[in-house]
Design an enzyme around this catalytic site. Structure first.
Site, PDB file in Angstrom:
ATOM      1  N   THR A  39       0.831  -1.212   0.000  1.00  0.00           N
ATOM      2  CA  THR A  39       0.000   0.000   0.000  1.00  0.00           C
ATOM      3  C   THR A  39       0.860   1.255   0.000  1.00  0.00           C
ATOM      4  O   THR A  39       0.366   2.325  -0.322  1.00  0.00           O
ATOM      5  CB  THR A  39      -0.916   0.042   1.241  1.00  0.00           C
ATOM      6  OG1 THR A  39      -0.119  -0.181   2.403  1.00  0.00           O
ATOM      7  CG2 THR A  39      -2.001  -1.018   1.184  1.00  0.00           C
ATOM      8  N   SER A 132      13.965  -5.903   5.478  1.00  0.00           N
ATOM      9  CA  SER A 132      14.530  -4.594   5.130  1.00  0.00           C
ATOM     10  C   SER A 132      15.982  -4.388   5.527  1.00  0.00           C
ATOM     11  O   SER A 132      16.349  -3.352   6.064  1.00  0.00           O
ATOM     12  CB  SER A 132      13.674  -3.466   5.705  1.00  0.00           C
ATOM     13  OG  SER A 132      12.434  -3.474   5.088  1.00  0.00           O
ATOM     14  N   SER A 134      18.281  -3.795   3.470  1.00  0.00           N
ATOM     15  CA  SER A 134      18.824  -2.706   2.640  1.00  0.00           C
ATOM     16  C   SER A 134      18.465  -1.337   3.221  1.00  0.00           C
ATOM     17  O   SER A 134      19.325  -0.460   3.335  1.00  0.00           O
ATOM     18  CB  SER A 134      18.358  -2.827   1.188  1.00  0.00           C
ATOM     19  OG  SER A 134      16.956  -2.780   1.095  1.00  0.00           O
ATOM     20  N   GLU A 166      17.164   3.781  -2.966  1.00  0.00           N
ATOM     21  CA  GLU A 166      16.515   2.550  -3.422  1.00  0.00           C
ATOM     22  C   GLU A 166      15.957   2.731  -4.841  1.00  0.00           C
ATOM     23  O   GLU A 166      16.137   1.881  -5.716  1.00  0.00           O
ATOM     24  CB  GLU A 166      15.379   2.220  -2.453  1.00  0.00           C
ATOM     25  CG  GLU A 166      14.993   0.782  -2.398  1.00  0.00           C
ATOM     26  CD  GLU A 166      15.923  -0.077  -1.560  1.00  0.00           C
ATOM     27  OE1 GLU A 166      16.405  -1.066  -2.131  1.00  0.00           O
ATOM     28  OE2 GLU A 166      16.166   0.200  -0.379  1.00  0.00           O
ATOM     29  N   ASP A 178       9.745   1.241   4.474  1.00  0.00           N
ATOM     30  CA  ASP A 178      10.873   0.596   5.148  1.00  0.00           C
ATOM     31  C   ASP A 178      11.782   1.623   5.817  1.00  0.00           C
ATOM     32  O   ASP A 178      12.141   1.497   6.985  1.00  0.00           O
ATOM     33  CB  ASP A 178      11.679  -0.246   4.159  1.00  0.00           C
ATOM     34  CG  ASP A 178      10.857  -1.376   3.560  1.00  0.00           C
ATOM     35  OD1 ASP A 178       9.750  -1.636   4.064  1.00  0.00           O
ATOM     36  OD2 ASP A 178      11.320  -1.989   2.581  1.00  0.00           O
ATOM     37  N   TYR A 228       8.098  -7.151  -8.238  1.00  0.00           N
ATOM     38  CA  TYR A 228       7.704  -5.967  -7.465  1.00  0.00           C
ATOM     39  C   TYR A 228       7.397  -4.781  -8.384  1.00  0.00           C
ATOM     40  O   TYR A 228       6.335  -4.162  -8.288  1.00  0.00           O
ATOM     41  CB  TYR A 228       8.847  -5.611  -6.507  1.00  0.00           C
ATOM     42  CG  TYR A 228       8.522  -4.523  -5.526  1.00  0.00           C
ATOM     43  CD1 TYR A 228       8.071  -4.823  -4.248  1.00  0.00           C
ATOM     44  CD2 TYR A 228       8.665  -3.184  -5.865  1.00  0.00           C
ATOM     45  CE1 TYR A 228       7.784  -3.829  -3.339  1.00  0.00           C
ATOM     46  CE2 TYR A 228       8.374  -2.184  -4.968  1.00  0.00           C
ATOM     47  CZ  TYR A 228       7.938  -2.512  -3.708  1.00  0.00           C
ATOM     48  OH  TYR A 228       7.646  -1.507  -2.821  1.00  0.00           O
TER      49      TYR A 228
END
Length: 392
Positions: A39, A132, A134, A166, A178, A228
């Site tokens: 979301t 998470s 990263s 990212e 994240d 993704y």
């Protein structure tokens, strides 16, 4: 599971690798998401929490313009040296692209990083588990730079730089959840975040006689290479189709009634399913936050279950491993709810489990999973802890 590190051990390891004492030590958590999956890039609400598994760092400022990176998780890579003047993505630089990206965007934002530094990293988040690692490393790097170079940095700006890294350096079209959870986390609090406005509440996580059990499929998921970005594109296309009749920018602006009423505008069955998940998951997250505030853990658990069903059938991001864990968890005594957490396609699921049934739960779920999948899962109890911070 990998152990927690003391600051003494961290300093000792730094000295062994770089031959000099570290200036400071740091810790950056991982995160779980209680509910509100896929979301964040759809303008909806999420409900994550920072956890006590994470990434430890030690750093020492240098007198030259060289960055030296070392990860105890990738010992075979040794020390990776990068000139401060040449912060570009290079595949062979492996994990160091995350800190390189953060430093690049800090400089781009006008922050002065005029010297190199030695940077030792050790993470006890299982790699590829979808907790998470990263984002944890991104925020860790930002806080290291903030303290070594006395940068005047708002935490929210650092969260945004993590997301920028990212998206624009690594190439994953992820949302802000994240980095936000990891940068803004607080002890025994979940973060109820509106990803459209970035307004948030820290909600006390009073689970009574229950704990959150993290169930790791031990199937690695590679976010950058996964479906993704495809899911995100499907949702963006659905928004375009809905904009023919609706004045919206994101799916998070719609409710259940609107997605039913205007479903005829979405020309593809798969896109309709993706949109329906994004809208209904947002509604579930609103309800889950109310339930948690009211201490109604039964309702919270049912919403977790419904979330997984939607991720399995409408968003189609679960797969055999996650479904086996979650479906088996649902059948166990003392389980209030269970769902996948993170992007999916492997990684982890979570279950809300009565404390006194945890051992039986792990044994039963682990046994069945191994029979179906062929190897064992791992289990951790999620301790909800603070955000990225200096240790000493």
């Amino acid at each position: 599971m990998a152990q927690h590190l003391t600051t003494e051990a961290l300093r000792k390891d730094f000295l062994a690798v770089f031959g000099q004492e570290a200036d400071q030590t740091f810790f950056s958590p991982g995160r779980i998401n209680l509910i509100g999956e896929h979301t964040d890039y759809n303008g909806g609400h999420v409900f994550p929490a920072a956890i006590s598994l994470g990434t430890y760092g030690a750093a020492r400022k240098r007198d030259d313009q060289v960055l030296r990176f070392y990860s105890a998780n990738f010992e075979d890579k040794g020390i990776i040296e990068v000139p401060l003047a040449d912060l570009k993505f290079e595949k062979e630089h492996n994990w160091t692209n995350y800190p390189k990206g953060v430093l690049h965007f800090l400089q781009e934002a006008g922050h002065v990083i005029d010297k190199g530094f030695d940077f030792y990293v050790y993470g006890n988040i299982p790699n590829g588990a979808g907790l998470s690692s990263s984002a944890s490393l991104e925020l860790l790097t930002g806080v290291v730079a903030e303290h070594l170079f006395d940068l005047k940095l708002e935490r929210l700006d650092l969260v945004k730089i993590g997301k920028q890294t990212e998206n624009n350096f690594i190439g994953v079209n992820s949302g802000i959840m994240d980095q936000f959870a990891i940068g803004m986390g607080a002890d025994q609090r979940a973060i109820y975040l509106d990803t459209n406005t970035l307004e948030y509440d820290l909600v006390p996580l009073d689970l009574k006689d229950n704990v959150v059990v993290i169930m790791n499929t031990n199937k690695r998921r590679e976010l950058a290479d996964s479906k993704y970005n495809e899911r995100r594109a499907e949702c963006e296309k659905a928004v375009e189709e809905l904009q023919v009749s609706l004045d919206i920018q994101t799916l998070g602006e719609l409710d259940e009634w609107a997605v039913d009423q205007y479903s005829y505008l979405i020309k593809d069955e798969n896109r309709l399913k993706r949109a329906r998940h994004a809208v209904l998951e947002n509604q579930r997250t609103l309800k889950a936050q109310v339930a948690l505030q009211a201490g109604d853990l039964e309702t919270f658990g049912r919403l977790m279950n419904a979330s997984h069903v939607s991720l399995e059938h409408d968003y189609e991001v679960t797969g055999l491993e996650l479904d086996t864990l979650v479906h088996t968890a649902w059948a166990q005594e003392g389980v209030l709810g269970a769902r996948m957490t993170g992007a999916g396609f492997g990684g982890c699921a979570i279950a809300l489990v009565q404390k006194d049934t945890v051992e039986a739960f792990k044994e039963a779920v682990g046994k069945h999973y191994e029979e179906v999948v062929g190897y064992a899962p791992s289990f951790y109890i999620a301790e909800v802890a603070g955000g990225t911070r200096v240790l000493d």
